[in-house]
Design a protein around this motif. Structure first.
Motif, short mmCIF file in Angstrom:
data_model
loop_
_atom_site.label_atom_id
_atom_site.label_comp_id
_atom_site.label_asym_id
_atom_site.label_seq_id
_atom_site.Cartn_x
_atom_site.Cartn_y
_atom_site.Cartn_z
N ASP A 127 3.43 2.19 2.95
CA ASP A 127 4.23 1.08 3.49
C ASP A 127 5.70 1.23 3.15
O ASP A 127 6.59 0.86 3.94
CB ASP A 127 3.75 -0.26 2.92
N ARG A 146 1.67 4.62 13.97
CA ARG A 146 1.93 5.33 12.71
C ARG A 146 2.03 6.84 12.91
O ARG A 146 1.94 7.60 11.97
CB ARG A 146 0.81 5.03 11.70
N HIS A 197 0.82 -1.21 0.00
CA HIS A 197 0.00 0.00 0.00
C HIS A 197 0.86 1.26 0.00
O HIS A 197 1.94 1.26 0.59
CB HIS A 197 -0.88 0.02 1.26
N HIS A 239 0.10 -7.62 2.78
CA HIS A 239 1.55 -7.65 3.05
C HIS A 239 2.09 -9.07 2.87
O HIS A 239 3.16 -9.27 2.29
CB HIS A 239 1.85 -7.18 4.48
ZN LIG Z 1 0.11 -1.81 4.17
#
Ligand SMILES: [Zn+2]
Length: 242
Positions: A23, A207, A20, A132
């Motif tokens: 990432d 994050r 994505h 992933h």
């Molecule tokens: Zn991801």
């Protein structure tokens, strides 16, 4: 969408294959910026659009806008890191397990054939996120050693909020054995993350910029560096000199 570099590279080009948009920055943005600064052409492939599962069919127009915005963010992030190219594919977000692995692997193979990287960085096998894991598998298939194959080194990165949360015993844990010092490029990583402002969260979310910085400091401290990104070495092939 691809901008190809014509700059000759000292030690082969580098490919980052991530599921994505964002990432690639979370996993190896500091390393990408460092390798680019050292003269290597870094090419990024992002497999899923990062929006499909969240918005659904009913909001297709909104989804298209969001996909376009994330594509623009990915290219901005790539430019900040000094990447030679950023390419986005449209595999279904959070549903890549619905696609034949062969199809995903062929997309990676085509990318590898175009850029001939000696180093490939991708996801760890043990991530919670299914995309992933699929991308990890596809890259492993696409980069399997064969006579004359370009890929000599395979590294698996961690993505906060996914790599650490796969249930125990479901897969090998992320136990890093490869560390890249990124104190000179940590700020670029944070700036590139800022390009994905809508994906960022407030601390203490993993994050959040503060948590990303803290992880870099911790991975660095583990290896005796000020800041680092950590990887699991998937494979290293040392061909005959010359
Ligand atoms: Zn991801």
């Amino acid at each position: 969408m691809t901008e190809k570099s014509t700059v000759p590279t000292p030690a082969g080009s580098v490919a980052i294959v991530a599921a994505h948009p964002d990432d690639e920055v979370l996993g190896c943005g500091g390393t990408a910026a460092r390798l680019a600064a050292e003269g290597r052409a870094v090419h990024v492939l992002l497999m899923a659009d990062g929006e499909g599962a969240r918005t659904g069919r009913a909001a297709a127009g909104v989804a298209r806008e969001k996909v376009a915005a994330r594509g623009a963010a990915a290219r901005r992030a790539g430019a900040i890191l000094g990447c030679a190219s950023v390419e986005l594919l449209t595999f279904p977000d959070n549903r890549m397990d619905a696609v034949e692995l062969l199809e995903v692997a062929q997309a990676v193979e085509a990318f590898v054939d175009r850029h001939r990287p000696s180093l490939v960085l991708t996801h760890h096998c043990g991530d919670l996120n299914v995309d992933h894991r699929i991308v990890h598998e596809a890259v492993s298939v696409a980069c399997r050693p064969q006579p004359g194959h370009c890929v000599r080194e395979l590294l698996f990165f961690e993505v906060p909020s996914s790599t650490e949360w796969r249930p125990r015993d479901a897969a090998a844990p992320f136990a890093p054995n490869w560390f890249v010092e990124i104190s000179g490029t940590l700020q670029k990583k944070l700036d590139a993350l800022d390009a994905y402002a809508t994906e960022l969260r407030e601390f203490p979310h993993p994050r959040s910029p503060a948590a990303v910085r803290a992880l870099a400091q911790w991975r660095g401290a583990s290896a005796g560096f000020t800041a680092a990104e950590a990887f699991v070495l998937g494979r290293k092939l040392l061909p005959e000199a010359g």
